[in-house]
Write a protein that holds these residues in place. Sequence first.
Motif, mmCIF file in Angstrom:
data_model
loop_
_atom_site.group_PDB
_atom_site.id
_atom_site.type_symbol
_atom_site.label_atom_id
_atom_site.label_comp_id
_atom_site.label_asym_id
_atom_site.label_seq_id
_atom_site.Cartn_x
_atom_site.Cartn_y
_atom_site.Cartn_z
ATOM 1 N N MET A 1 27.166 14.028 -17.838
ATOM 2 C CA MET A 1 26.083 13.137 -18.242
ATOM 3 C C MET A 1 25.015 13.086 -17.158
ATOM 4 O O MET A 1 25.341 13.033 -15.971
ATOM 5 C CB MET A 1 26.635 11.724 -18.515
ATOM 6 C CG MET A 1 27.549 11.650 -19.742
ATOM 7 S SD MET A 1 28.136 9.968 -20.081
ATOM 8 C CE MET A 1 29.355 9.789 -18.787
ATOM 9 N N ARG A 2 23.798 13.106 -17.575
ATOM 10 C CA ARG A 2 22.680 13.117 -16.632
ATOM 11 C C ARG A 2 22.446 11.715 -16.092
ATOM 12 O O ARG A 2 22.398 10.742 -16.844
ATOM 13 C CB ARG A 2 21.420 13.629 -17.327
ATOM 14 C CG ARG A 2 20.231 13.812 -16.395
ATOM 15 C CD ARG A 2 19.081 14.439 -17.142
ATOM 16 N NE ARG A 2 18.617 13.585 -18.222
ATOM 17 C CZ ARG A 2 17.698 12.629 -18.080
ATOM 18 N NH1 ARG A 2 17.170 12.394 -16.881
ATOM 19 N NH2 ARG A 2 17.313 11.922 -19.099
ATOM 20 N N LEU A 20 23.834 6.265 -11.724
ATOM 21 C CA LEU A 20 23.787 5.454 -12.927
ATOM 22 C C LEU A 20 23.541 6.349 -14.137
ATOM 23 O O LEU A 20 22.572 7.106 -14.171
ATOM 24 C CB LEU A 20 22.674 4.410 -12.802
ATOM 25 C CG LEU A 20 22.644 3.284 -13.839
ATOM 26 C CD1 LEU A 20 23.809 2.350 -13.649
ATOM 27 C CD2 LEU A 20 21.321 2.513 -13.725
ATOM 28 N N VAL A 21 24.446 6.273 -15.135
ATOM 29 C CA VAL A 21 24.297 7.063 -16.366
ATOM 30 C C VAL A 21 24.408 6.125 -17.553
ATOM 31 O O VAL A 21 25.068 5.076 -17.485
ATOM 32 C CB VAL A 21 25.372 8.175 -16.457
ATOM 33 C CG1 VAL A 21 25.224 9.158 -15.313
ATOM 34 C CG2 VAL A 21 26.770 7.593 -16.470
ATOM 35 N N ASN A 22 23.755 6.512 -18.645
ATOM 36 C CA ASN A 22 23.810 5.698 -19.855
ATOM 37 C C ASN A 22 25.222 5.735 -20.445
ATOM 38 O O ASN A 22 25.830 6.797 -20.568
ATOM 39 C CB ASN A 22 22.810 6.199 -20.891
ATOM 40 C CG ASN A 22 21.384 5.806 -20.560
ATOM 41 O OD1 ASN A 22 21.125 4.686 -20.129
ATOM 42 N ND2 ASN A 22 20.445 6.725 -20.748
ATOM 43 N N ALA A 23 25.732 4.573 -20.825
ATOM 44 C CA ALA A 23 27.064 4.487 -21.435
ATOM 45 C C ALA A 23 27.009 4.541 -22.951
ATOM 46 O O ALA A 23 28.043 4.688 -23.605
ATOM 47 C CB ALA A 23 27.763 3.205 -21.001
ATOM 48 N N THR A 24 25.821 4.449 -23.530
ATOM 49 C CA THR A 24 25.688 4.470 -24.984
ATOM 50 C C THR A 24 24.650 5.502 -25.385
ATOM 51 O O THR A 24 23.843 5.969 -24.565
ATOM 52 C CB THR A 24 25.256 3.085 -25.513
ATOM 53 O OG1 THR A 24 23.985 2.734 -24.952
ATOM 54 C CG2 THR A 24 26.278 2.021 -25.136
ATOM 55 N N GLU A 25 24.666 5.846 -26.659
ATOM 56 C CA GLU A 25 23.675 6.776 -27.213
ATOM 57 C C GLU A 25 23.378 6.378 -28.647
ATOM 58 O O GLU A 25 24.232 5.808 -29.339
ATOM 59 C CB GLU A 25 24.170 8.225 -27.152
ATOM 60 C CG GLU A 25 25.483 8.470 -27.882
ATOM 61 C CD GLU A 25 25.973 9.891 -27.699
ATOM 62 O OE1 GLU A 25 25.260 10.662 -27.041
ATOM 63 O OE2 GLU A 25 27.054 10.220 -28.215
ATOM 64 N N SER A 26 22.178 6.682 -29.075
ATOM 65 C CA SER A 26 21.749 6.323 -30.424
ATOM 66 C C SER A 26 21.905 7.521 -31.356
ATOM 67 O O SER A 26 21.525 8.647 -31.014
ATOM 68 C CB SER A 26 20.293 5.857 -30.410
ATOM 69 O OG SER A 26 19.838 5.603 -31.723
ATOM 70 N N HIS A 27 22.484 7.271 -32.523
ATOM 71 C CA HIS A 27 22.642 8.310 -33.547
ATOM 72 C C HIS A 27 21.732 8.073 -34.747
ATOM 73 O O HIS A 27 21.930 8.688 -35.796
ATOM 74 C CB HIS A 27 24.098 8.374 -34.015
ATOM 75 C CG HIS A 27 25.040 8.869 -32.959
ATOM 76 N ND1 HIS A 27 26.405 8.681 -33.040
ATOM 77 C CD2 HIS A 27 24.810 9.532 -31.806
ATOM 78 C CE1 HIS A 27 26.990 9.224 -31.982
ATOM 79 N NE2 HIS A 27 26.032 9.746 -31.218
ATOM 80 N N SER A 28 20.792 7.168 -34.611
ATOM 81 C CA SER A 28 19.902 6.876 -35.727
ATOM 82 C C SER A 28 18.983 8.065 -36.009
ATOM 83 O O SER A 28 18.622 8.832 -35.114
ATOM 84 C CB SER A 28 19.055 5.630 -35.418
ATOM 85 O OG SER A 28 18.268 5.856 -34.276
ATOM 86 N N VAL A 29 18.630 8.204 -37.274
ATOM 87 C CA VAL A 29 17.749 9.295 -37.695
ATOM 88 C C VAL A 29 16.304 8.880 -37.443
ATOM 89 O O VAL A 29 15.868 7.815 -37.893
ATOM 90 C CB VAL A 29 17.967 9.624 -39.184
ATOM 91 C CG1 VAL A 29 17.040 10.742 -39.621
ATOM 92 C CG2 VAL A 29 19.424 9.999 -39.445
ATOM 93 N N SER A 108 21.750 -3.501 -22.180
ATOM 94 C CA SER A 108 22.135 -2.097 -22.073
ATOM 95 C C SER A 108 23.358 -1.940 -21.183
ATOM 96 O O SER A 108 23.593 -2.723 -20.259
ATOM 97 C CB SER A 108 20.977 -1.267 -21.510
ATOM 98 O OG SER A 108 19.825 -1.405 -22.328
ATOM 99 N N ALA A 109 24.152 -0.895 -21.488
ATOM 100 C CA ALA A 109 25.376 -0.618 -20.735
ATOM 101 C C ALA A 109 25.235 0.715 -20.007
ATOM 102 O O ALA A 109 24.673 1.681 -20.539
ATOM 103 C CB ALA A 109 26.583 -0.601 -21.672
#
Length: 359
Positions: A1-2, A20-29, A108-109
């Motif tokens: 993870m970047r 610090l890396v993002n713990a979540t990601e968005s799958h929305s279209v 944010s996490a």
Amino acid sequence: MRSIWNGAISFGLVSIPIKLVNATESHSVSFRQIHTEDGGRIRYRKVCELEDREVTQAEIGKAYEDADGSMIPITDEDLSQLPIPTARTIEIVAFVPEDRIDPLQMGSAYYLAASGAPAAKPYTLLREALKRSNRVAIAKFALRGRERLGMLRVVGDAIAMHGLLWPDEVRAPEGVAPEAGVTVRDQELDLADALMDTLGEIDLDDLHDEYREAVEEVIAAKAAGERPPEAREEAAPGKVLDLMAALESSVRAARESRDGEEAGAAEEAEVRSLPQHKTSSRRAPKETGGKKSTSTAAKKTAAKKTEPKKSTAKSAGSAKKTAARSTAKKTAAKSTGRGGDKTAAKSTAKKTASRRRSA
């Protein structure tokens, strides 16, 4: 993870280099804006209002708009000179129980990754200390041009950080609750409890975004030149004005839905023959009791049948005694008759002898 931020955790005098890396990601279209007549992309251009021309990103800075509308330029150098210790440091300021954190504050996490081999030991030390204390760490850090509040907690073998809103950024729930006084009956609470029990619990991993899946189906169908799938029509629920009736209907519908799911699961399950069990201990006393009552009845019946035999034996014995008595009487009578004849003969002989002498 970047990583999106590099710095260190300040744990007293201990410094832990981290990423610090993002713990979540968005799958929305996501969609693009187009010109509906010819399908051309609609783009936003950054234009200077004074010169009326498009400018490049290198020419763009930031400024603060004052109350009168005037712009006060602020450079990156100005911000870098701010006297705050959290510019490149996550500074832990306290350790508190997790239930002290209002979920309304959580944002944010992020995951905090140890940066390099030297960070492994202090990173592990902080993680294990958080585990053993059953507490979370409250920290301050600077990200994207502003100082933020964060909460550090253990997730698996990693340390996660949740961005928190400052307490003054959370609004009070004034004017949200019903103003009129409402009384809830115990029967309504019981039905609400029954509805919650019927719905039961759920594994959050089983939940998925059905809307996103439906959108992807529409996109795939249109890309293939096919007609998009039509949404199934669901019966509109009737208007129920009575709260009790609404709760009862909800409980009934939830139970029917759950029974249907259990029936489907039972059909998919493998059917195995169960071994025959012995008669349970609850049935045994009933059968034993029945046998006892049957045997008792049999004994009573046998006793009833035996009683006539005893009376017959008694009558037979008395008959024999009576016959013996009558026989003895007859014998005595006969013997008495014979003795009388002899006595009479003797008296007659004496009378004859006396008469002859007198003659």
